[in-house]
Structure formats: structure tokens, C-alpha cells
Design a protein around this motif. Structure first.
Motif, short mmCIF file in Angstrom:
data_model
loop_
_atom_site.label_atom_id
_atom_site.label_comp_id
_atom_site.label_asym_id
_atom_site.label_seq_id
_atom_site.Cartn_x
_atom_site.Cartn_y
_atom_site.Cartn_z
N PRO A 59 -9.02 -9.90 66.62
CA PRO A 59 -7.57 -9.75 66.71
C PRO A 59 -6.93 -9.35 65.39
O PRO A 59 -5.69 -9.24 65.33
N THR B 59 -4.54 -17.00 68.45
CA THR B 59 -4.98 -16.52 67.14
C THR B 59 -4.36 -17.35 66.02
O THR B 59 -3.28 -17.93 66.17
N ARG C 209 -0.59 -15.73 67.92
CA ARG C 209 -0.51 -14.92 69.13
C ARG C 209 -1.36 -15.52 70.25
O ARG C 209 -2.38 -16.15 69.98
N VAL D 111 -3.57 -13.97 73.13
CA VAL D 111 -4.11 -12.67 73.51
C VAL D 111 -4.93 -12.82 74.78
O VAL D 111 -5.76 -13.73 74.88
N ARG E 175 -8.07 -5.63 75.18
CA ARG E 175 -6.83 -6.40 75.21
C ARG E 175 -5.98 -5.99 76.40
O ARG E 175 -5.71 -4.81 76.61
N GLU F 226 -0.74 -9.19 74.61
CA GLU F 226 -0.63 -10.29 73.66
C GLU F 226 0.82 -10.64 73.48
O GLU F 226 1.71 -9.79 73.66
#
Ligand code: CA
Length: 712
Positions: A120, A150, A154, A156, A165, A168
Motif C-alpha cells: 500500500p 494501513t 487507510r 484498503v 485494489r 480504499e
């Protein structure tokens, strides 16, 4: 059968497989399959294997009779050298796990072959906001997606097949030092995630996001916001009554939800473990007193709405970093002749709690480790009875449990066979030093502790004094409220636990070994000397009829960063074992003894002392007590000539931010950075005192201090 009829038949076949309790290949990981996870022994579908977080594998191919022939099946080198704390998930032969810096990988669970890897791209400078390393504890797997929180806040969502992805969403206010290290959980169409940062000063909360779209469904703040702002939800009216008007609202108050969650689908309740205060010192934080809800509490929230159903506060007026974010296990216990649906937690404060998880009624609270701050918990009131020996507002106090807690994030395990809980416990006292005239300062640790004074008194401490058996695996009878057996370690760094139907408990340690104990009596039946610390909890799963036990390997976390020196070079792995495995353990490289290349400092003692104070405030938590690094991050005593030549460019200019060394220009000036350098150089040339030498000699002879003796 015609080829084109197969897709039509597959759902029927899958349903039959689920009903049969077998592999359930290709059946989506959704609420139906997650609710039946206890009867799906091949898989490890959510963080604690089941929503009830028991961390018990019903597999028994590996058992107490044959565990001695357990051998490595495969080794995956992660390429990362910070702490590895993740619990891998396994579904349909694929393992999903996380690495430091919130990296996600999917591996073939039978071979360890990497299927995909998602980075990420967390800005490495954000690592400065992590109190306790840039770790991540795992993903949630739900409806074909993998969810990760993260470090920089975030959530995600990734396609489980490809690692691409899907969306997010930012879950935090990035102007505050929030971090995510905990694993999301998913249920009822939602993904739940909290965050950390209370040591620096943030306001805690847990959020629920729509699993499909990433839209915020609800957010529950655990503490009130600024008094002149509207309250976000009704439970804060209750909380606000326990906070006086003179509280330090600008500090955010803490109460972060940085690790444990559990879910009961029948009751529709999400259980939330709430963390410590900000600042720690309650007479600074809340001079007018009060319980300060919902710090250090267990919350039961309506999972679909975030509405508060009940709460239990483990440590009213929290004062010692006593988080209640520790792992929670949901099960049934027979108590007083009645079967109760319970929630069990061993939070940092040293008491093992059994609560009725429907009502929040306290059923028992017994000490599972040495405790100096409270004599007992009064079952009539549900409140602890404080001893007064742990007050530290006026003068420093040595308190047990210390800030590491009697149990930290390392997951425990519950065996329905033995009816025992296996708790990774710790016996470590900690000296709290009050900071005079504390004020909230962005960019600082805001615990209201006097770190410079702590450093002045204890820089040589870890060499002079070692605690006896600082960490252990403790088998605990939650009905009788007593310890049944205990396996102790010499390392200050503990590991997580796994119980299996083979009458086994697996547990790693900072000592560099992973061991299997007989679940009933603690006899050590197997041990793998990996050489690198194992702090993560092992898991077990089955592929093609073979049972595997797997674990993330790699030392890290706060105790590893600042309390211990390791004699090996850290490296990250995921390792899986099976009966008769043929793989080889990784080669572990010894740490080379460091070389001091810088000339002795000519700085005056006052400048070195100033550097020691600044180091204690800004550098210690990553580079180690007294500049002695655990080994994951550079030991500054052995810095190169180039590092010394470019010192201020590194510390203030941020030229190594891409390697995790953020700029500290917001809190240090060139004179301060130079003073830290003078202190580092002085430490590099410092000879150990006779007390340290004596302490080290005694420790090598096996002499140590019981931590409880040190407590005031
Ligand atoms: Ca904390």
C-alpha cells in the motif's frame, strides 16, 4: 454431464460440502460460511479463526503422540526486517497475511509460493507515529475481498484472487498521529476497524464501513470530543458525565481501539476492546477525578448500528497504560451450575475477567499475574479496589504490571477440550516518573511521564537487572480462576498462542524458539529453534488431507525495540510445518559486533545530559534504552562516519525518511540534534559501570530479580 452445466451445479455441491463440514472449496467466505467456521477445520477464515476468536483448531492429525516428527514444510522469506505480528488467514488452500508496513501477500498454503503481493506504499516517515513498531496483525477475508488497515490510516479492499485494489478509504484525520496495526473484522456486510495513537494524543474510535462500497456506516467514539462541539452519539452523554470540565480534551483523551474485536452473530453484538488514556497521569488528564469512560473498557455495540448495548470498565480512572484492547474470547462456561455465554479477557491490568456477554454482568475477576495497583475486584460493585501503592503523580512509583501489561496484544487461545485459556503473560515492573507541568505538545509522546528522568535513572538498568522469567505461557482455568500450569521464557518478548484438538498448545518467544506443549499439563513435546524471535500467533489448517501449523517469524514490537539486545540479524518469514516435512529452516545470521568509528566527544557534560534528555523523549522508543538497539533499527553507537557527518540532514532534513527515519524538525532544532549526537557519541565510548557488569555476570549465572519484588 455437459461442460456448461458445471457452473449451475457448483453452488449445490458447495452447499453440500458446507453441510458436510468438509473443505467447502470455492464456497464464498460470507456470513454463512463465517458463522459455520467452527465446523470448517481446514480453514482459518477470520483473525481468531472464528468470530468468537477462540484460536482453537479442531484438527488432530498432529497430536501429542506424533508432534515430535513435525518438520518444516515450506519457508517464505518476506523480505521485511521489522516486527511480524500477523495471523495468516487460510481459505481453500490460499493463505492471506500481512507484513510490516501493511504489505499483504497471498501464498499457496501447501507450498508457500507467492500468488500475489500488495504494497500500500505507506510513507515510511509515518513510522514515527507508531508507538510500537510498524507492525500489522492481519487481514479480513470477506465476499471475495481481502481488507487491510494501513499504518497511515487507510482501509484498503483487495480482490482476493488478484490482489488488485478495489477501493480504499481514509479512516483517520491525517493531521493527528493515528496509526492502524490491528486486523479488520468483517460481518453483516460491514468491515470494522479501529486505530492507535493514544501515547501521542488522539481521540479513540472504531468505525464500520460498507464492505461493498467502502462507505462509512457508523463510527463510535470511545471518549468525548471538545466540550463546545456537539456529541456524535448518545453514549457520549453517559461518558461525558465521567469527565470533569477541567479534563485535557485537547489531548484527544485516548481510548483507542487498536486491536481486539469479537462478534456474536446470535446476539448481533460487536465487542470492542478500548485502550489507555492520553495522557496516562489521571491527575493531569482529569484533575477533577471521574471514571473517564470509556477508557480501558469492553464495549458491546449493536454491530449494524454502532449503538452501545453495555459497557464494562476494567480500570476506572485509567492511570497506567492499562489498555483493555487485549484479545477477547467468546465461549460458554458452566458457572455455579449454569451455562453462561461469556466473554473472557486478560487485559494489561493483571485481572482475568469473565463477563456475561449478553448483559455485561461481571462474573469473575481474578489476578492472573503479579498486581500492585489493586488488591482485588469487588464483585458486588464490579470495581477494582486500589492499593494506593501505584500512585505516581507526586513521586515516581515502580508498578506491576508495567506499561507492557501482564498480557499485551499476543493472542491467547481457548481449548474447549481442556477448558483452559492459554495466556501469553508477562512479569515486568515499570517505573512511572511524573512530568512536572505537563502540557500537550504535538509531535511528542504525551503520556505526562518524565522520560529524561527515567533515562537518567535507568540507562544502564537493563544490563544491571534482569527480571526472572519475564514472559510465559500461562494455562488458566477460567471457572476456578486459577493457574494450572506455566511455561516460562528468558526473553522480555512474548509470542501468541494456538490450541489444537491434538491436545497441543503452540507458542513462540523472543528467545527464537517455537514450542508445542501438552495442553493438559504443559509438558514441552516439541521445539523448533528458529533463531529469530516468534512473536506472532501460530495457526493451523489443512490442505489435501495434510494438517499444517504456520506462523509469521520476525522480532519486533515495542519491547523488542527498546528493552532487549538480540544476537541475530532480524529477518521476516512465514514458516509452515507438517508431519514429516522436508524443508529447511532459514539460515540465521548473527549480528556482527558493532564498531565505534567516531572519536570521543569533547562536548561538555551539560550538553551530553541535554542530549540524553532529548534522546529519551524522541529517540528511545525506536533506537533503544541508553542507545542500545535491539537490532531491528540502527544501533546509533555504531553509526558510520557518513551518518555522523550528515547527522542533522538525517534528523532534521529527513534524508532517510524513505527508510523509516522521519524528520524531527518540528520538535528539534540544530542545537538539540547536535546534543543528541554528543550523547550518542558519549554512549559509544562509555564503559559499563561495575553495577552493570555485576548484573550481567549474575544474569549469565542464572540469577535474576522477581519483578514483583521491585514494585513499590
Ligand atoms: Ca498504550
Amino acid at each position: 454431464m455437459k461442460f456448461n452445466s458445471v457452473p449451475v451445479l457448483l453452488p449445490v455441491v458447495n452447499l453440500l460440502l458446507v453441510l458436510a463440514g468438509s473443505a467447502a472449496a470455492l464456497s464464498p467466505v460470507d456470513d454463512v460460511r463465517l458463522a459455520a467456521a467452527a465446523r470448517d477445520p481446514a480453514s482459518w477464515l477470520s483473525h481468531g479463526r472464528t468470530w468468537s476468536e477462540e484460536r482453537y483448531s479442531p484438527l488432530a492429525q498432529i497430536d501429542e503422540a506424533n508432534v515430535a516428527s513435525l518438520a518444516p514444510a515450506w519457508v517464505y522469506a518476506t523480505g521485511e526486517t521489522r516486527g511480524h505480528e500477523a495471523t495468516p488467514l487460510v481459505a481453500d488452500g490460499v493463505m492471506y497475511t500481512t507484513l510490516p508496513w501493511s504489505i499483504v501477500v497471498a501464498l499457496d498454503a501447501a507450498t508457500g509460493r507467492e500468488l500475489w503481493r500488495f504494497d500500500p506504499a505507506v510513507p515510511k516517515g509515518w513510522g514515527r507515529h507508531a508507538c510500537c513498531d510498524v507492525v500489522n496483525r492481519g487481514v479480513a477475508l470477506y465476499r471475495g475481498r481481502v481488507y487491510v488497515g494501513t499504518l497511515d490510516g487507510r482501509l484498503v479492499a483487495l480482490d482476493a484472487k488478484t490482489g488488485e485494489r478495489v477501493f480504499e478509504t481514509l479512516t483517520i484525520d491525517s493531521s493527528r498521529p493515528y496509526t492502524i496495526t490491528g486486523a479488520p473484522r468483517a460481518a453483516a456486510g460491514l468491515v470494522f476497524i479501529g486505530n492507535g495513537g493514544a501515547e501521542f494524543g488522539v481521540r479513540g474510535y472504531v468505525s464500520a464501513y460498507d464492505a461493498e462500497t467502502g462507505a462509512l456506516a457508523w463510527r463510535f467514539y470511545t471518549v468525548p470530543g471538545l466540550p463546545d462541539q456537539p456529541r456524535e452519539h448518545p453514549a457520549l452523554d453517559l461518558a461525558a458525565k465521567t469527565w470533569p470540565a477541567d479534563a485535557t480534551f485537547e489531548s484527544g483523551l485516548g481510548g483507542t481501539v487498536w486491536d481486539s474485536l469479537a462478534y456474536d452473530p446470535e446476539l448481533g453484538l460487536l465487542y470492542v476492546g478500548v485502550g489507555n488514556s492520553s495522557p496516562y497521569d489521571r491527575r493531569v488528564r482529569s484533575p477533577g477525578g471521574g471514571d473517564n469512560l470509556f477508557l480501558a473498557s469492553i464495549l458491546a455495540l449493536r454491530a449494524t448500528t454502532g449503538e452501545l448495548v453495555w459497557h464494562y470498565q476494567t480500570t476506572p480512572g485509567e492511570n497506567w497504560d492499562y489498555t483493555a484492547t487485549q484479545h477477547m474470547i467468546l465461549t460458554d462456561l458452566v458457572l455455579g451450575g449454569r451455562t453462561r455465554r461469556v466473554l473472557m479477557q486478560a487485559p494489561k491490568n493483571g485481572f482475568f475477567y469473565v463477563l456475561d456477554r449478553k448483559t455485561g454482568e461481571l462474573l469473575s475477576a481474578e489476578k492472573y499475574a503479579s498486581v500492585s495497583w489493586a488488591s482485588h475486584v469487588d464483585l458486588a460493585t464490579g470495581r477494582p479496589v486500589e492499593t494506593g501503592r501505584a500512585d505516581w503523580h507526586e513521586a515516581a512509583a515502580m508498578v506491576i504490571p508495567g506499561v507492557a501489561g501482564a498480557h499485551n496484544w499476543h493472542p491467547m487461545a481457548w481449548s474447549p477440550q481442556t477448558k483452559l485459556v492459554y495466556i501469553p503473560t508477562q512479569e515486568m515492573a515499570y517505573p512511572f516518573h511524573p512530568e512536572r507541568a505537563h502540557r500537550h505538545r504535538p509531535g511528542y509522546m504525551n503520556t505526562a511521564e518524565d522520560f529524561p528522568e527515567l533515562a537518567r535513572r535507568f540507562d544502564g538498568f537493563e544490563r544491571a537487572l534482569k527480571f526472572c522469567s519475564p514472559t510465559a505461557l500461562t494455562a488458566w482455568d477460567p471457572v476456578a480462576g486459577r493457574m494450572v500450569w506455566q511455561a516460562t521464557h528468558r526473553s522480555e518478548v512474548n509470542g501468541g498462542a494456538l490450541a489444537t484438538a491434538g491436545n497441543l498448545v503452540f507458542h513462540g518467544s523472543g528467545d527464537g524458539a517455537l514450542a508445542a506443549y501438552r495442553a493438559t499439563d504443559g509438558a514441552k513435546l516439541w521445539e523448533s529453534q528458529i533463531g529469530i524471535g516468534v512473536i506472532a500467533p501460530p495457526i493451523s489448517y489443512r490442505v489435501d488431507g495434510e494438517q499444517y501449523m504456520a506462523v509469521s517469524v520476525g522480532i519486533g514490537g515495542s519491547a523488542a525495540l527498546n528493552m532487549t539486545e538480540f544476537d541475530y540479524q532480524n529477518a521476516g518469514y512465514v514458516i509452515a510445518w507438517k508431519l514429516g516435512g522436508k524443508a529447511l529452516l532459514p539460515d540465521v545470521r548473527k549480528r556482527e559486533p558493532g564498531e565505534v568509528v567516531v572519536a570521543p566527544t569533547e562536548a561538555k557534560p551539560e550538553r551530553i545530559a541535554e542530549g540524553q534528555a532529548l534522546y529519551a523523549v524522541h529517540c528511545l522508543r525506536c533506537h533503544g534504552m541508553g542507545t542500545k538497539s535491539g537490532g531491528m533499527l540502527p544501533d546509533l553507537r555504531f553509526s558510520s562516519r557518513e551518518t555522523h557527518a550528515r547527522w542533522n540532514d538525517i534528523v532534521l532534513g529527513g534524508i532517510r525518511a524513505d527508510r523509516g527515519m522521519a524528520s524531527f524538525a518540528d520538535v528539534l532544532d540544530p542545537a538539540g540534534a547536535g546534543a543528541i549526537q554528543a550523547y550518542v557519541v558519549a554512549q559509544a565510548h562509555r564503559e559499563p559501570t561495575w553495577l552493570e557488569l555485576a548484573g550481567r555476570f549474575l544474569y549469565e549465572q542464572g540469577v535474576c530479580l522477581p519483578a514483583a519484588w521491585l514494585a513499590d
